[in-house]
Each structure stands twice: as C-alpha cells, then as structure tokens.
Motif scaffolding. Structure first.
Motif, mmCIF file in Angstrom:
data_model
loop_
_atom_site.group_PDB
_atom_site.id
_atom_site.type_symbol
_atom_site.label_atom_id
_atom_site.label_comp_id
_atom_site.label_asym_id
_atom_site.label_seq_id
_atom_site.Cartn_x
_atom_site.Cartn_y
_atom_site.Cartn_z
ATOM 1 N N MET A 1 9.482 -13.895 -10.730
ATOM 2 C CA MET A 1 10.742 -13.696 -9.731
ATOM 3 C C MET A 1 11.508 -12.559 -10.148
ATOM 4 O O MET A 1 11.825 -12.377 -11.282
ATOM 5 N N ASN A 2 11.998 -12.043 -9.288
ATOM 6 C CA ASN A 2 12.973 -10.719 -9.461
ATOM 7 C C ASN A 2 14.170 -10.946 -9.313
ATOM 8 O O ASN A 2 14.699 -11.820 -8.257
ATOM 9 N N ALA A 57 17.899 -14.307 -6.606
ATOM 10 C CA ALA A 57 16.627 -14.355 -7.229
ATOM 11 C C ALA A 57 15.644 -14.413 -6.369
ATOM 12 O O ALA A 57 16.083 -15.074 -5.176
ATOM 13 N N GLN A 58 14.640 -13.642 -6.080
ATOM 14 C CA GLN A 58 13.724 -13.308 -4.958
ATOM 15 C C GLN A 58 12.131 -13.746 -5.493
ATOM 16 O O GLN A 58 11.817 -13.096 -6.465
ATOM 17 N N ASP A 59 11.590 -14.195 -4.600
ATOM 18 C CA ASP A 59 9.895 -14.349 -4.849
ATOM 19 C C ASP A 59 9.254 -14.035 -3.583
ATOM 20 O O ASP A 59 9.972 -13.492 -2.705
ATOM 21 N N ASP A 60 8.054 -14.510 -3.374
ATOM 22 C CA ASP A 60 7.330 -13.794 -2.170
ATOM 23 C C ASP A 60 7.731 -14.671 -0.924
ATOM 24 O O ASP A 60 7.334 -14.299 0.079
ATOM 25 N N GLN A 61 8.573 -15.683 -1.019
ATOM 26 C CA GLN A 61 9.067 -16.603 -0.078
ATOM 27 C C GLN A 61 10.443 -16.002 0.418
ATOM 28 O O GLN A 61 10.913 -16.530 1.238
ATOM 29 N N ALA A 64 15.408 -17.149 -3.542
ATOM 30 C CA ALA A 64 14.968 -18.490 -4.248
ATOM 31 C C ALA A 64 16.317 -19.131 -4.652
ATOM 32 O O ALA A 64 16.200 -20.165 -5.047
ATOM 33 N N CYS A 92 12.657 -23.650 -6.716
ATOM 34 C CA CYS A 92 12.710 -23.288 -8.162
ATOM 35 C C CYS A 92 13.619 -24.140 -8.945
ATOM 36 O O CYS A 92 13.958 -23.979 -9.951
ATOM 37 N N THR A 95 13.231 -25.166 -13.006
ATOM 38 C CA THR A 95 12.361 -23.909 -13.467
ATOM 39 C C THR A 95 13.347 -23.355 -14.537
ATOM 40 O O THR A 95 12.663 -22.471 -15.340
#
Length: 163
Positions: A1-2, A57-61, A64, A92, A95
């Motif tokens: 996660m970025n 926070a960003q993920d492939d969806q 987040a 998330c 987590t």
C-alpha cells in the motif's frame, strides 16, 4: 500500500464516497452527511497550505484510508491542529493502517503545534476512539446533536501535546 502526502486526482471523490457509504451502512447517515463532507473537504483542498497534511493510503482498488491534519482551521484556536476525514475502508481495517496514519499525523503535529490536536466524532465508534485515546486524546465535550444530519452523541477530543 502506498501512502501519499497530498491529494491526487480522484482522491477527494473517493474519500467522500468512503465516508458516505460507510456512515450510511453502519450508522444510517443520509446524503446530507456526504454532501457536508464534500463541501468541507473541497474547501480544505482549495485552500490547503504547505504545513497542512493530507495522508492518503492507496492500493490497487483506490483510496483505502485517509487522514487530514488541518493546521489552519479558523475554528481551531488554541486547540491546535484539526484532525479530519480519518477513515479506513473495510478492506484495511485491522491491518494497522489507521495507527500508521495517526502516528504520522501526531509526528507532524509535534513539529508544527507542539502536538496539540483536536477532533470531532461521536460515541459508539469504539475502534477509532480506542486509537485516539492511545495517542493521548481525551474527551473534552459531549452532547446530543445533529451536526452530521443524524442525531448522535457528538464528542470533541483534544490532545494536549508534549505527553
């Protein structure tokens, strides 16, 4: 996660959607709440200053989690930085992402406001309230109200800093 330290194209809309859908599903909030979030976050983004902090926070969806630390809210006065739009998507929760964002926000506040922070929330959000307390936030005020378009027990928490 970025994790980015500012808004990127599409982030504001996704943050609004996270708030709207989460609070409608879990608390019965209406589109009034979503519109209020949209209006306020758009105003913040338009006037964001260099020392303000937006953690996304960003993920492939997509987005987040988000947390904004508003150091220039005219409503803040001696309370310090205003913690706003803190939310984690269901995917998330649990987590440690919320704790990671909060730690970054507290470090930022330590640098810019001697750690003084405040936020508005409402009773019943136990995981979030536990997290706030673990970072030194203390309940300062509580009353029934409908500032978010639904009657809840509104709460204001403060963090004194230098703890």
């Amino acid at each position: 996660m970025n994790i980015t330290h500012d808004f990127f194209p599409g982030a504001i809309g996704q943050i609004i959607q996270l708030h709207g859908t989460h609070y409608a599903k879990n608390w019965g909030f209406t589109s009034y709440f979503e519109a209020k979030v949209a209006q306020q976050i758009a105003g913040f983004a338009h006037g964001k200053q260099e020392t303000d902090l937006a953690l996304i926070a960003q993920d492939d969806q997509g987005v987040a989690a988000s947390l904004v630390l508003d150091l220039h809210d005219p409503e803040s006065g001696p309370r310090g930085a205003h913690l706003r739009w803190f939310i984690c998507a269901d995917r998330c929760r649990g987590t440690g992402m919320g704790r990671k964002l909060m730690a970054q926000a507290v470090a930022h506040a330590e640098t810019h406001t001697n750690g003084k922070m405040w936020l508005r929330t409402f009773a019943g959000l136990e995981p979030a309230l536990h997290l706030y307390r673990s970072f030194g936030f203390v309940l300062q005020a509580e009353k029934e109200g409908d500032v978010w378009g639904t009657v809840v027990k509104e709460q204001e928490y403060h963090r004194a800093g230098d703890i």
